[in-house]
Design a protein around this motif. Structure first.
Motif, mmCIF file in Angstrom:
data_model
loop_
_atom_site.group_PDB
_atom_site.id
_atom_site.type_symbol
_atom_site.label_atom_id
_atom_site.label_comp_id
_atom_site.label_asym_id
_atom_site.label_seq_id
_atom_site.Cartn_x
_atom_site.Cartn_y
_atom_site.Cartn_z
ATOM 1 N N TYR A 107 0.860 -1.184 0.000
ATOM 2 C CA TYR A 107 0.000 0.000 0.000
ATOM 3 C C TYR A 107 0.895 1.232 0.000
ATOM 4 O O TYR A 107 1.815 1.350 0.802
ATOM 5 N N LEU A 108 0.639 2.136 -0.929
ATOM 6 C CA LEU A 108 1.419 3.358 -1.023
ATOM 7 C C LEU A 108 0.715 4.445 -0.227
ATOM 8 O O LEU A 108 -0.368 4.899 -0.588
ATOM 9 N N SER A 109 1.328 4.842 0.908
ATOM 10 C CA SER A 109 0.700 5.825 1.784
ATOM 11 C C SER A 109 0.723 7.207 1.153
ATOM 12 O O SER A 109 1.394 7.450 0.147
ATOM 13 N N ASP A 110 -0.005 8.129 1.768
ATOM 14 C CA ASP A 110 -0.036 9.504 1.271
ATOM 15 C C ASP A 110 1.340 10.159 1.334
ATOM 16 O O ASP A 110 1.607 11.136 0.633
ATOM 17 N N LYS A 111 2.207 9.621 2.180
ATOM 18 C CA LYS A 111 3.567 10.144 2.296
ATOM 19 C C LYS A 111 4.523 9.459 1.319
ATOM 20 O O LYS A 111 5.720 9.732 1.328
ATOM 21 N N GLY A 112 3.981 8.559 0.508
ATOM 22 C CA GLY A 112 4.812 7.863 -0.460
ATOM 23 C C GLY A 112 5.547 6.661 0.092
ATOM 24 O O GLY A 112 6.448 6.119 -0.556
ATOM 25 N N GLU A 113 5.176 6.225 1.298
ATOM 26 C CA GLU A 113 5.825 5.076 1.921
ATOM 27 C C GLU A 113 5.145 3.782 1.473
ATOM 28 O O GLU A 113 3.920 3.715 1.384
ATOM 29 N N LYS A 114 5.944 2.759 1.201
ATOM 30 C CA LYS A 114 5.407 1.462 0.836
ATOM 31 C C LYS A 114 5.156 0.643 2.095
ATOM 32 O O LYS A 114 6.086 0.345 2.850
ATOM 33 N N VAL A 115 3.894 0.321 2.315
ATOM 34 C CA VAL A 115 3.493 -0.434 3.500
ATOM 35 C C VAL A 115 3.027 -1.819 3.048
ATOM 36 O O VAL A 115 2.095 -1.937 2.258
ATOM 37 N N ASP A 116 3.690 -2.862 3.533
ATOM 38 C CA ASP A 116 3.308 -4.218 3.158
ATOM 39 C C ASP A 116 1.941 -4.559 3.735
ATOM 40 O O ASP A 116 1.692 -4.398 4.935
ATOM 41 N N MET A 117 1.050 -5.045 2.884
ATOM 42 C CA MET A 117 -0.273 -5.488 3.327
ATOM 43 C C MET A 117 -0.236 -6.943 3.777
ATOM 44 O O MET A 117 -1.088 -7.388 4.548
ATOM 45 N N PHE A 118 0.730 -7.698 3.281
ATOM 46 C CA PHE A 118 0.893 -9.097 3.631
ATOM 47 C C PHE A 118 2.345 -9.329 4.015
ATOM 48 O O PHE A 118 3.237 -8.612 3.549
ATOM 49 N N PRO A 119 2.617 -10.330 4.844
ATOM 50 C CA PRO A 119 4.023 -10.660 5.125
ATOM 51 C C PRO A 119 4.720 -11.109 3.852
ATOM 52 O O PRO A 119 4.141 -11.863 3.058
ATOM 53 N N ARG A 120 5.938 -10.627 3.640
ATOM 54 C CA ARG A 120 6.672 -10.975 2.431
ATOM 55 C C ARG A 120 7.096 -12.432 2.484
ATOM 56 O O ARG A 120 7.759 -12.867 3.417
ATOM 57 N N GLY A 121 6.717 -13.184 1.467
ATOM 58 C CA GLY A 121 7.063 -14.592 1.403
ATOM 59 C C GLY A 121 8.264 -14.832 0.510
ATOM 60 O O GLY A 121 9.090 -13.950 0.284
ATOM 61 N N GLN A 122 8.318 -16.021 -0.039
ATOM 62 C CA GLN A 122 9.477 -16.450 -0.824
ATOM 63 C C GLN A 122 9.166 -16.500 -2.318
ATOM 64 O O GLN A 122 9.805 -17.251 -3.062
ATOM 65 N N ILE A 123 8.224 -15.690 -2.752
ATOM 66 C CA ILE A 123 7.802 -15.758 -4.150
ATOM 67 C C ILE A 123 8.950 -15.418 -5.095
ATOM 68 O O ILE A 123 9.122 -16.077 -6.126
ATOM 69 N N ASP A 124 9.754 -14.430 -4.751
ATOM 70 C CA ASP A 124 10.857 -14.046 -5.639
ATOM 71 C C ASP A 124 11.886 -15.172 -5.756
ATOM 72 O O ASP A 124 12.404 -15.443 -6.852
ATOM 73 N N ILE A 125 12.175 -15.827 -4.635
ATOM 74 C CA ILE A 125 13.134 -16.936 -4.650
ATOM 75 C C ILE A 125 12.607 -18.063 -5.526
ATOM 76 O O ILE A 125 13.340 -18.639 -6.338
ATOM 77 N N TYR A 126 11.320 -18.370 -5.377
ATOM 78 C CA TYR A 126 10.728 -19.462 -6.147
ATOM 79 C C TYR A 126 10.733 -19.154 -7.640
ATOM 80 O O TYR A 126 11.106 -19.998 -8.463
#
Length: 264
Positions: free
Chosen positions: A189-208
């Protein structure tokens, strides 16, 4: 014994079919499918969208066409509903929204056949097909009925979704569908301040994906206006094309177009 995958027949005047699937529901697959089709049309491709989620069609509501019914042409072929520059067809355009479909496998197979052969799709460069969640009969039927240019899997970032994404990717492999890649939806989620806030815990999708040499085609953030556009029946590519989400989907469409042009 004959191979059912050798009995495919192209949909008349449809040059390419792209399947959009997911191993589970709730990852935004239909929203991605719709906006991908609209984005492809904005890239000067003649595009259509088939909502193949027969039990839970959502495209009519996502496009504000819930009360529209397709007409018949002079050859008794169904005419797709035209909205937002694309041709649309869904079971939701044929039955009332509250009516349940209590169908067994053969009836599903027949419905897919009719969507392919009894709909006058017109001349399309690409037909995007929004698959039902999971790895059931509909995807197998489509793979047997018509040649498919490629498949896309929609996932969210966490390992709970990755488990089902693996199943969807393996399904495409088993039914001999070329895999274009994976779309990571609701990535942050991109906050009004431009910060990236994870909505879900980051998994291992990139590794896979790296291990399996599968491309990540797009990273699509979430914003409340995504939900608002869905409720309003207006695709994000129409209501907020310059948003971060809209730009991500436009980039996805450019990659899909490049792939389709490269294989022709």
């Amino acid at each position: 014994m004959s191979n059912p995958f050798d009995q495919k027949a192209p949909i008349p005047n449809v040059q390419n079919i792209v399947l959009v699937g997911s191993g589970k529901g709730g990852v935004g697959k239909s929203t991605v499918s719709l906006n991908l089709a609209v984005a492809l049309s904005k890239l000067d491709l003649k595009a259509g969208l088939l909502d193949a989620d027969l039990y839970g069609p959502s495209v009519p509501r996502l496009t504000g066409t819930i009360y529209l019914k397709p007409e018949l042409n002079e050859n008794n072929k169904l005419l797709p509903i035209r909205r937002y520059g694309i041709n649309l067809m869904s079971m939701g355009h044929l039955v009332e929204e509250e009516s349940p479909l209590v169908w067994r496998g053969p009836m599903l197979f027949k419905a897919i056949e009719q969507f392919f052969r009894d709909v006058h799709w017109g001349n399309l460069d690409v037909l995007v097909i929004d698959l039902p969640p999971g790895t059931g009969d509909v995807a197998l039927t489509i793979a047997q009925k018509a040649p498919v240019s490629g498949g896309i899997v929609v996932s969210t970032p966490q390992n709970l979704s990755l488990t089902d994404t693996k199943k969807a990717l393996n399904m495409f492999r088993q039914i001999e569908i070329p895999i274009l890649g994976v779309v990571e939806n609701m990535s942050y989620y991109l906050s009004d301040k431009g910060e990236k806030v994870d909505m879900f815990p980051r998994g291992q999708i990139d590794i896979y994906l790296k291990e399996k040499k599968v491309d990540k085609l797009a990273v699509i953030p979430f914003h409340p206006h995504v939900g608002l556009s869905c409720e309003a029946g207006v695709p994000l590519l129409e209501s907020q094309p310059d948003s971060e989400e809209g730009k991500a989907i436009s980039l996805l469409a450019e990659k899909v177009k490049k792939y389709l042009l490269g294989k022709s």
